[in-house]
Scaffold this motif. Structure first.
Motif, PDB file in Angstrom:
ATOM      1  N   ALA A 135       0.840  -1.195   0.000  1.00  0.00           N
ATOM      2  CA  ALA A 135       0.000   0.000   0.000  1.00  0.00           C
ATOM      3  C   ALA A 135       0.877   1.248   0.000  1.00  0.00           C
ATOM      4  O   ALA A 135       0.708   2.140  -0.830  1.00  0.00           O
ATOM      5  CB  ALA A 135      -0.903  -0.004   1.228  1.00  0.00           C
ATOM      6  N   SER A 136       1.806   1.292   0.931  1.00  0.00           N
ATOM      7  CA  SER A 136       2.666   2.476   1.091  1.00  0.00           C
ATOM      8  C   SER A 136       4.086   2.066   1.446  1.00  0.00           C
ATOM      9  O   SER A 136       4.758   2.766   2.200  1.00  0.00           O
ATOM     10  CB  SER A 136       2.110   3.392   2.193  1.00  0.00           C
ATOM     11  OG  SER A 136       0.782   3.739   1.920  1.00  0.00           O
TER      12      SER A 136
ATOM     13  N   TRP B 177      -0.698  -5.657   0.638  1.00  0.00           N
ATOM     14  CA  TRP B 177      -1.183  -4.393   1.201  1.00  0.00           C
ATOM     15  C   TRP B 177      -0.282  -3.870   2.318  1.00  0.00           C
ATOM     16  O   TRP B 177       0.260  -2.788   2.212  1.00  0.00           O
ATOM     17  CB  TRP B 177      -2.630  -4.579   1.681  1.00  0.00           C
ATOM     18  CG  TRP B 177      -3.250  -3.308   2.127  1.00  0.00           C
ATOM     19  CD1 TRP B 177      -3.607  -2.958   3.384  1.00  0.00           C
ATOM     20  CD2 TRP B 177      -3.582  -2.186   1.288  1.00  0.00           C
ATOM     21  NE1 TRP B 177      -4.133  -1.694   3.400  1.00  0.00           N
ATOM     22  CE2 TRP B 177      -4.138  -1.195   2.127  1.00  0.00           C
ATOM     23  CE3 TRP B 177      -3.457  -1.925  -0.076  1.00  0.00           C
ATOM     24  CZ2 TRP B 177      -4.558   0.043   1.638  1.00  0.00           C
ATOM     25  CZ3 TRP B 177      -3.886  -0.691  -0.559  1.00  0.00           C
ATOM     26  CH2 TRP B 177      -4.414   0.271   0.295  1.00  0.00           C
ATOM     27  N   GLU B 178      -0.119  -4.637   3.398  1.00  0.00           N
ATOM     28  CA  GLU B 178       0.728  -4.183   4.511  1.00  0.00           C
ATOM     29  C   GLU B 178       1.682  -5.284   4.937  1.00  0.00           C
ATOM     30  O   GLU B 178       1.998  -5.423   6.119  1.00  0.00           O
ATOM     31  CB  GLU B 178      -0.146  -3.764   5.708  1.00  0.00           C
ATOM     32  CG  GLU B 178      -0.936  -2.493   5.452  1.00  0.00           C
ATOM     33  CD  GLU B 178      -1.965  -2.196   6.539  1.00  0.00           C
ATOM     34  OE1 GLU B 178      -2.170  -1.006   6.818  1.00  0.00           O
ATOM     35  OE2 GLU B 178      -2.581  -3.126   7.089  1.00  0.00           O
TER      36      GLU B 178
ATOM     37  N   PRO C  48      -4.319  -9.422   8.344  1.00  0.00           N
ATOM     38  CA  PRO C  48      -5.508  -9.734   9.155  1.00  0.00           C
ATOM     39  C   PRO C  48      -6.343 -10.887   8.608  1.00  0.00           C
ATOM     40  O   PRO C  48      -7.219 -11.381   9.309  1.00  0.00           O
ATOM     41  CB  PRO C  48      -6.301  -8.415   9.128  1.00  0.00           C
ATOM     42  CG  PRO C  48      -5.844  -7.714   7.896  1.00  0.00           C
ATOM     43  CD  PRO C  48      -4.402  -8.094   7.718  1.00  0.00           C
ATOM     44  N   LYS C  49      -6.081 -11.305   7.364  1.00  0.00           N
ATOM     45  CA  LYS C  49      -6.872 -12.386   6.773  1.00  0.00           C
ATOM     46  C   LYS C  49      -5.980 -13.533   6.296  1.00  0.00           C
ATOM     47  O   LYS C  49      -6.307 -14.232   5.337  1.00  0.00           O
ATOM     48  CB  LYS C  49      -7.735 -11.837   5.629  1.00  0.00           C
ATOM     49  CG  LYS C  49      -8.764 -10.818   6.137  1.00  0.00           C
ATOM     50  CD  LYS C  49      -9.557 -10.148   5.033  1.00  0.00           C
ATOM     51  CE  LYS C  49     -10.553  -9.154   5.646  1.00  0.00           C
ATOM     52  NZ  LYS C  49     -11.268  -8.372   4.624  1.00  0.00           N
TER      53      LYS C  49
ATOM     54  N   MET D  10      -2.910  -7.692  -3.487  1.00  0.00           N
ATOM     55  CA  MET D  10      -3.334  -6.911  -2.321  1.00  0.00           C
ATOM     56  C   MET D  10      -3.363  -7.760  -1.053  1.00  0.00           C
ATOM     57  O   MET D  10      -2.751  -7.406  -0.051  1.00  0.00           O
ATOM     58  CB  MET D  10      -4.718  -6.344  -2.623  1.00  0.00           C
ATOM     59  CG  MET D  10      -5.247  -5.375  -1.643  1.00  0.00           C
ATOM     60  SD  MET D  10      -6.873  -4.841  -2.195  1.00  0.00           S
ATOM     61  CE  MET D  10      -7.900  -6.172  -1.565  1.00  0.00           C
TER      62      MET D  10
ATOM     63  N   ARG E 103     -12.015 -15.311  -0.760  1.00  0.00           N
ATOM     64  CA  ARG E 103     -13.475 -15.247  -0.905  1.00  0.00           C
ATOM     65  C   ARG E 103     -13.933 -15.139  -2.355  1.00  0.00           C
ATOM     66  O   ARG E 103     -15.049 -15.529  -2.704  1.00  0.00           O
ATOM     67  CB  ARG E 103     -14.012 -14.029  -0.137  1.00  0.00           C
ATOM     68  CG  ARG E 103     -14.785 -14.350   1.110  1.00  0.00           C
ATOM     69  CD  ARG E 103     -15.167 -13.085   1.870  1.00  0.00           C
ATOM     70  NE  ARG E 103     -15.764 -12.053   1.051  1.00  0.00           N
ATOM     71  CZ  ARG E 103     -17.039 -12.059   0.625  1.00  0.00           C
ATOM     72  NH1 ARG E 103     -17.834 -13.043   0.959  1.00  0.00           N
ATOM     73  NH2 ARG E 103     -17.504 -11.074  -0.110  1.00  0.00           N
ATOM     74  N   LYS E 104     -13.098 -14.569  -3.232  1.00  0.00           N
ATOM     75  CA  LYS E 104     -13.492 -14.328  -4.619  1.00  0.00           C
ATOM     76  C   LYS E 104     -13.042 -15.446  -5.555  1.00  0.00           C
ATOM     77  O   LYS E 104     -13.146 -15.303  -6.766  1.00  0.00           O
ATOM     78  CB  LYS E 104     -12.912 -12.995  -5.089  1.00  0.00           C
ATOM     79  CG  LYS E 104     -13.462 -11.803  -4.348  1.00  0.00           C
ATOM     80  CD  LYS E 104     -14.916 -11.571  -4.763  1.00  0.00           C
ATOM     81  CE  LYS E 104     -15.676 -10.672  -3.799  1.00  0.00           C
ATOM     82  NZ  LYS E 104     -15.032  -9.383  -3.616  1.00  0.00           N
TER      83      LYS E 104
ATOM     84  N   SER F 293     -23.121 -18.076  10.687  1.00  0.00           N
ATOM     85  CA  SER F 293     -23.835 -18.162  11.966  1.00  0.00           C
ATOM     86  C   SER F 293     -25.198 -18.847  11.821  1.00  0.00           C
ATOM     87  O   SER F 293     -25.753 -19.329  12.801  1.00  0.00           O
ATOM     88  CB  SER F 293     -24.003 -16.762  12.571  1.00  0.00           C
ATOM     89  OG  SER F 293     -24.733 -15.953  11.673  1.00  0.00           O
TER      90      SER F 293
ATOM     91  N   MET G  75     -12.864 -16.539   4.987  1.00  0.00           N
ATOM     92  CA  MET G  75     -12.302 -15.218   4.733  1.00  0.00           C
ATOM     93  C   MET G  75     -10.910 -15.344   4.111  1.00  0.00           C
ATOM     94  O   MET G  75     -10.557 -14.612   3.198  1.00  0.00           O
ATOM     95  CB  MET G  75     -12.218 -14.453   6.055  1.00  0.00           C
ATOM     96  CG  MET G  75     -12.023 -12.972   5.897  1.00  0.00           C
ATOM     97  SD  MET G  75     -13.340 -12.209   4.961  1.00  0.00           S
ATOM     98  CE  MET G  75     -14.591 -12.026   6.222  1.00  0.00           C
TER      99      MET G  75
ATOM    100  N   ARG H 199      -5.163  -7.567  -7.370  1.00  0.00           N
ATOM    101  CA  ARG H 199      -6.161  -7.333  -6.332  1.00  0.00           C
ATOM    102  C   ARG H 199      -6.771  -8.656  -5.852  1.00  0.00           C
ATOM    103  O   ARG H 199      -6.117  -9.390  -5.127  1.00  0.00           O
ATOM    104  CB  ARG H 199      -7.253  -6.348  -6.775  1.00  0.00           C
ATOM    105  CG  ARG H 199      -8.017  -5.851  -5.543  1.00  0.00           C
ATOM    106  CD  ARG H 199      -8.907  -4.666  -5.794  1.00  0.00           C
ATOM    107  NE  ARG H 199     -10.110  -4.999  -6.506  1.00  0.00           N
ATOM    108  CZ  ARG H 199     -11.165  -4.216  -6.584  1.00  0.00           C
ATOM    109  NH1 ARG H 199     -11.176  -3.057  -5.984  1.00  0.00           N
ATOM    110  NH2 ARG H 199     -12.211  -4.572  -7.276  1.00  0.00           N
ATOM    111  N   GLU H 200      -8.007  -8.992  -6.273  1.00  0.00           N
ATOM    112  CA  GLU H 200      -8.652 -10.225  -5.793  1.00  0.00           C
ATOM    113  C   GLU H 200      -8.767 -11.225  -6.935  1.00  0.00           C
ATOM    114  O   GLU H 200      -9.780 -11.917  -7.066  1.00  0.00           O
ATOM    115  CB  GLU H 200     -10.031  -9.891  -5.221  1.00  0.00           C
ATOM    116  CG  GLU H 200      -9.949  -9.017  -3.985  1.00  0.00           C
ATOM    117  CD  GLU H 200     -11.270  -8.400  -3.600  1.00  0.00           C
ATOM    118  OE1 GLU H 200     -11.975  -7.912  -4.498  1.00  0.00           O
ATOM    119  OE2 GLU H 200     -11.590  -8.398  -2.404  1.00  0.00           O
TER     120      GLU H 200
ATOM    121  N   TRP I 269      -5.331  -3.962 -10.845  1.00  0.00           N
ATOM    122  CA  TRP I 269      -6.406  -4.233  -9.881  1.00  0.00           C
ATOM    123  C   TRP I 269      -7.732  -4.486 -10.581  1.00  0.00           C
ATOM    124  O   TRP I 269      -8.513  -5.315 -10.136  1.00  0.00           O
ATOM    125  CB  TRP I 269      -6.541  -3.056  -8.909  1.00  0.00           C
ATOM    126  CG  TRP I 269      -5.591  -3.145  -7.761  1.00  0.00           C
ATOM    127  CD1 TRP I 269      -4.389  -3.799  -7.743  1.00  0.00           C
ATOM    128  CD2 TRP I 269      -5.774  -2.578  -6.466  1.00  0.00           C
ATOM    129  NE1 TRP I 269      -3.820  -3.665  -6.511  1.00  0.00           N
ATOM    130  CE2 TRP I 269      -4.644  -2.915  -5.711  1.00  0.00           C
ATOM    131  CE3 TRP I 269      -6.773  -1.810  -5.889  1.00  0.00           C
ATOM    132  CZ2 TRP I 269      -4.492  -2.514  -4.386  1.00  0.00           C
ATOM    133  CZ3 TRP I 269      -6.624  -1.404  -4.582  1.00  0.00           C
ATOM    134  CH2 TRP I 269      -5.496  -1.751  -3.832  1.00  0.00           C
TER     135      TRP I 269
END
Lengths: 69, 354
Positions: free
Chosen positions: B47-48, B95-96, B114-115, B150, B169-170, B182, B190, B210-211, B254
């Motif tokens: 990302a940066s 991304w990070e 995170p995923k 990403m 997911r994609k 649930s 995820m 990207r995805e 992307w």
């Protein structure tokens, strides 16, 4: 009509419980963001603070509680 | 031969390595050790944050290091390029997070996932310094290359089979076992938290964006592609008539995918910001090209670099119109020997011929 860069499902956003923001990567390197309260009010446009791009959030208001757990 | 590294574009967290955080629409000279004597072997863009790999195994990083994605524990931001300790042979970034392959053939990840992007196992979301990824016996025939988009990572083995982890997911990691939501209904997970053998038939090449994952195979004398985005693979397959081994080059952005075949460039995907190269904008022979998140650059036979697509951060040069191709750099005595594009950033390596 607002011109949006893309339509993104809420499940692909990341939720931050501290800021109460849903965020998704923007191609500029920053993040599209929309507040939980705005989603509850039916708003669906997440904006990037660093550029002009925005995305439409695909979501159902009744699903929000499950997503923020 | 002396090399120069030129850069422009998005720079809010020092990802251009210039020592300032201003976006630049005019190409800037990057003051990076080694670049004068060695041509960078690879770039990787988050990302940066930016990683640059040199042939001698040194990797330099600049930009956001909030989670250690620059591979150096400590400072939250690297304002100029700093060396990551170690000797490395391949790099990738999302991304990070970053992935590094060591000289000994081991993979390390660092940053924020995170995923599952780090591939370090269930629930490991942060690694503030390079941490070894465990593959067990899954690396079998040996690693050909590693790529990250990403939020997903794909490792291609020498026999063409693929491993992957991160978001799925994609369908970007193929068919994966579902989990229950649930209400007890099956849904895709995820993400995958550790290196997983993907359900694809062997490939000769693959690209991530990207995805999306674009798979490239040869059937007889023809190239065929497969993608979890049908708007990309279907029209692309209508174009390809030669084997990919004849020098066809693929890249994923992307929202788009591009292919350079027979010295002509073709783009596919969503064109809301001009990110899909339009063949009628430039009809000359194309020597090479690269794409970033939503823009691209091409090198013409006359040593001129042109940019197309979303240029809001100056990454396509000054006065750029998203829907018109712009002349970004005229090489003259400085031969353009490589290009790279990140998230609204553009990088050009030149070699001084005089």
């Amino acid at each position: 009509m607002t011109s949006v860069y893309d339509e993104i499902e809420i499940e692909d956003f990341t939720y931050d419980p501290i800021t109460e923001l849903f965020q998704y990567p923007c191609p500029c390197g920053d993040r599209f963001a929309i507040a939980l309260d705005d989603l509850r009010d039916g708003e669906d446009i997440a904006v990037c603070p660093s550029c002009s791009l925005m995305v439409k959030v695909i979501f159902e208001v009744e699903d929000l509680d499950e997503l923020i757990q | 031969m002396p090399y120069n590294l030129l850069v422009c574009g998005s720079n809010g967290l020092y990802q251009l390595g210039l020592g300032n955080d201003d976006d630049h629409c005019e190409l800037q000279l990057v003051d990076l050790p080694f670049v004068a004597h060695e041509k960078p072997k690879a770039f990787a863009f988050g990302a940066s944050h930016t990683l640059v790999l040199f042939p001698n195994g040194k990797v330099f990083a600049s930009g956001s290091n909030e989670f250690g994605q620059c591979g150096i524990a400590g400072a939250k931001i690297l304002q100029t390029f700093c060396e990551i300790p170690g000797t490395w042979t391949d790099i990738a970034a999302g991304w990070e997070f970053s992935i590094l392959k060591s000289n000994e053939g081991h993979f390390y990840s660092c940053g924020h996932g995170p995923k599952g992007e780090l591939g370090l196992g269930e629930g490991v979301r942060v690694a503030t310094e390079p941490t070894k990824i465990e593959f067990g016996s899954k690396l079998g025939s040996g690693v050909c290359k590693i790529q990250a988009s990403m939020s997903h990572v794909v490792v291609q083995l020498h026999n063409g089979s693929l491993l992957g982890w991160g978001t799925c997911r994609k369908g970007q990691l193929g068919n994966v076992p579902t989990v229950l939501n649930s209400q007890g209904k099956p849904k895709p997970p995820m993400g995958l938290w550790e290196p997983t053998v993907l359900s694809y038939a062997p490939v000769i090449d693959c690209k991530v964006g990207r995805e999306r994952t674009l798979l490239i195979r040869e059937e007889g004398a023809t190239t065929i592609t497969e993608c979890n985005d049908e708007d990309i693979a279907t029209p692309m397959n209508g174009l390809l008539i030669s084997p990919a081994t004849s020098g066809i080059k693929f890249q994923c952005g992307w929202s788009s995918a591009h292919v350079l075949a027979y010295s002509q460039l073709y783009g596919f995907g969503k064109n809301l910001h001009g990110q899909v190269f339009q063949h009628d904008q430039f009809t000359g022979d194309v020597e090479d090209f690269e794409v970033g998140s939503e823009h691209g650059v091409l090198l013409a036979k006359d040593n001129t670099v042109y940019a197309w697509g979303w240029g809001e951060h100056g990454n396509c040069g000054p006065n750029h119109d998203d829907f018109k191709i712009s002349k970004l750099y005229e090489g003259g005595n400085n031969k353009v020997v490589a290009m790279a594009c990140g998230l609204a950033t553009t990088w050009i390596i030149t070699e001084n011929q005089s």
